[in-house]
Design a protein around this motif. Structure first.
Motif, short mmCIF file in Angstrom:
data_model
loop_
_atom_site.label_atom_id
_atom_site.label_comp_id
_atom_site.label_asym_id
_atom_site.label_seq_id
_atom_site.Cartn_x
_atom_site.Cartn_y
_atom_site.Cartn_z
N ASP A 125 -3.98 -7.20 8.54
CA ASP A 125 -3.22 -8.05 9.31
C ASP A 125 -3.03 -7.36 11.07
O ASP A 125 -4.37 -7.17 11.66
N GLY A 126 -2.09 -7.97 11.41
CA GLY A 126 -2.15 -8.26 12.35
C GLY A 126 -2.48 -6.90 14.26
O GLY A 126 -3.53 -6.79 14.78
N ASP A 127 -2.09 -5.78 13.02
CA ASP A 127 -1.98 -4.10 13.89
C ASP A 127 -3.47 -3.76 12.92
O ASP A 127 -3.58 -2.00 12.62
N GLY A 128 -4.40 -4.64 11.96
CA GLY A 128 -6.05 -3.95 11.37
C GLY A 128 -6.20 -3.93 10.04
O GLY A 128 -5.13 -4.06 9.52
N ILE A 129 -6.71 -2.86 9.30
CA ILE A 129 -6.91 -2.63 8.39
C ILE A 129 -5.71 -0.78 7.54
O ILE A 129 -6.40 -0.07 8.40
N THR A 130 -5.86 -1.39 6.66
CA THR A 130 -5.09 0.01 6.07
C THR A 130 -4.71 0.35 4.91
O THR A 130 -5.04 -0.90 3.63
N GLU A 131 -5.58 1.44 4.28
CA GLU A 131 -6.18 1.61 2.81
C GLU A 131 -5.46 2.91 2.06
O GLU A 131 -5.66 4.01 3.04
N GLU A 132 -5.27 2.56 0.89
CA GLU A 132 -4.99 3.20 0.46
C GLU A 132 -4.98 3.25 -1.05
O GLU A 132 -5.40 2.95 -1.83
N SER A 133 -4.79 4.42 -1.90
CA SER A 133 -5.31 4.31 -3.47
C SER A 133 -4.29 4.78 -3.94
O SER A 133 -3.28 5.66 -4.40
#
Length: 401
Positions: A171-179
């Motif tokens: 989104d506008g705040d960047g990329i976040t990834e979780e399993s």
């Protein structure tokens, strides 16, 4: 006596419409070319009414396909393009051939096409003389090396799930990834509405609340369902999760889960497996099924109100809806796409068979579909096929009979 020298353009709109009732379509087109005033009257009052309920080109109540259109068409152009859809007249182009066989997922809007390429999600701009730019504008991914199995785009937010259970949000705040799932599970599908996120694998389905604090994003599990949904959609208000099971021995694969109470509704739709699902409105669902059928299900009466069977006994892998009356279904074999009119029970309207290429001669399923009023995008196991129906010199491939 005095002779009145009156021209056709001197008549008011009501009189002109009375005259136009006796004109053929070709005569109306010639009048439009001869005079700008007559052309505007014919466009706004004659062709406007004729095109309200066309398949894929209709504009009644501004259906969702309108928001995907790359350029604005006149009402007469809509009439021509809709007839090409019905007659099977189009130009076909091939994009992004890849030797390795894998299924791709598609999403299209007015500005760009998003398509998965193994562990990447690529954005191609819809500019220039062709339907797509051949070089991607943006490549979206994370360090995780695993194929993207599904993704959803809403309000400039992308939620994507990988085969190994890892999911990321851009989104506008960047990329976040979780399993979100165990690595041994195979992730089928994802969806989200506001801060409610859903992910489903071959083992279970999980619902998450996304929270953001100090610029960091985190998923909190609030419901774990022992159901394996092959496809699912959250309702617009986020209250219901509507899904199709990968397999159900009791032939009741269509389910609904209340996201707050966990209440499960087992719908009376006689199907063993559902491969794709679309929400028409709060009460009506479209399903593409393993048992070679496309179905319309009404929650108010708890039954399938209409069923279409594939003429070649092929399972349907995916479907697309124009927001009005047209539904496109992608079949398991020969990259075939069927066009249906939900007002016409029991029969398809047209079939589209992509041509074969030098690199790939074997049959492929249609893994994903996307369309606007002019183009149809078909993802096969080796490339992307684009059908352009806004043409005057395409080859006619009419399989309606």
């Amino acid at each position: 006596t005095r002779v009145l020298d009156m021209k056709l353009t001197d008549l008011n709109v009501d009189c002109l419409l009375g005259v136009f009732k006796y004109c053929s379509e070709r005569e109306l087109v010639n009048l439009s070319k001869a005079n700008n005033y007559l052309g505007s009257v014919i466009e706004q009052y004659v062709f406007y009414a004729m095109t309200k309920d066309l398949l894929l080109c209709g504009h009644r109540n501004r259906p969702c396909v309108e928001r995907r259109n790359q350029s604005k068409m006149t009402y007469f152009e809509r009439l021509q393009v809709a007839r090409n859809w019905l007659s099977g007249i189009y130009l076909e182009r091939h994009y992004f051939h890849h030797a390795q066989m894998f299924p791709s997922k598609l999403s299209v809007d007015a500005d760009a096409l998003y398509i998965t390429h193994a562990n990447y999600l690529r954005r191609y701009l819809r500019t220039g003389p062709e339907s797509l730019q051949r070089r991607y504008d943006e490549e979206i991914s994370t360090p995780t090396i695993s194929d993207i199995s599904d993704f959803v785009i809403k309000n400039n937010t992308i939620f994507a799930g990988r085969v190994n259970g890892s999911c990321f949000v851009r989104d506008g705040d960047g990329i976040t990834e979780e399993s979100l799932h165990h690595a041994k599970e195979y992730l089928f599908c994802v969806d989200f509405v506001d801060d409610v996120y859903a992910s489903s694998t071959d083992t279970c389905c999980k619902l998450w609340k996304r929270s953001q604090e100090f610029g960091l994003s985190h998923f909190d599990l609030f419901m774990n369902l022992q159901r394996s949904f092959k496809c699912m959609k959250l309702s617009d208000d986020g209250q219901w999760l509507l899904g199709g099971l990968y397999t159900d021995g009791g032939r009741r694969a269509l389910r609904a889960i209340h996201t707050e109470s966990g209440e499960e509704q087992v719908f009376n739709s006689n199907t063993i497996s559902i491969y794709d699902l679309k929400i028409k409105d709060d009460q009506v669902l479209f399903t593409a099924n393993f048992d070679t059928t496309f179905r319309i299900f009404d929650r108010r009466i708890d039954r399938d109100v209409c069923i279409w069977e594939d003429p070649f006994d092929s399972s349907f892998y995916c479907l697309e809806y124009d927001g009005l009356y047209a539904v496109l279904c992608g079949a398991k074999y020969h990259s075939r796409v069927n066009l249906y009119d939900i007002r016409v029970p029991g029969k398809y309207i047209q079939l589209y068979f992509p041509g074969r290429t030098r690199q790939h001669h074997r049959s492929s399923p249609v893994y994903s579909l996307a369309c606007d009023s002019q183009y149809m995008f078909v993802a096969t196991d080796h490339n992307l096929r684009v059908f352009d129906f806004r043409t005057n010199f395409g080859i006619k491939r009419d399989y309606s009979d």
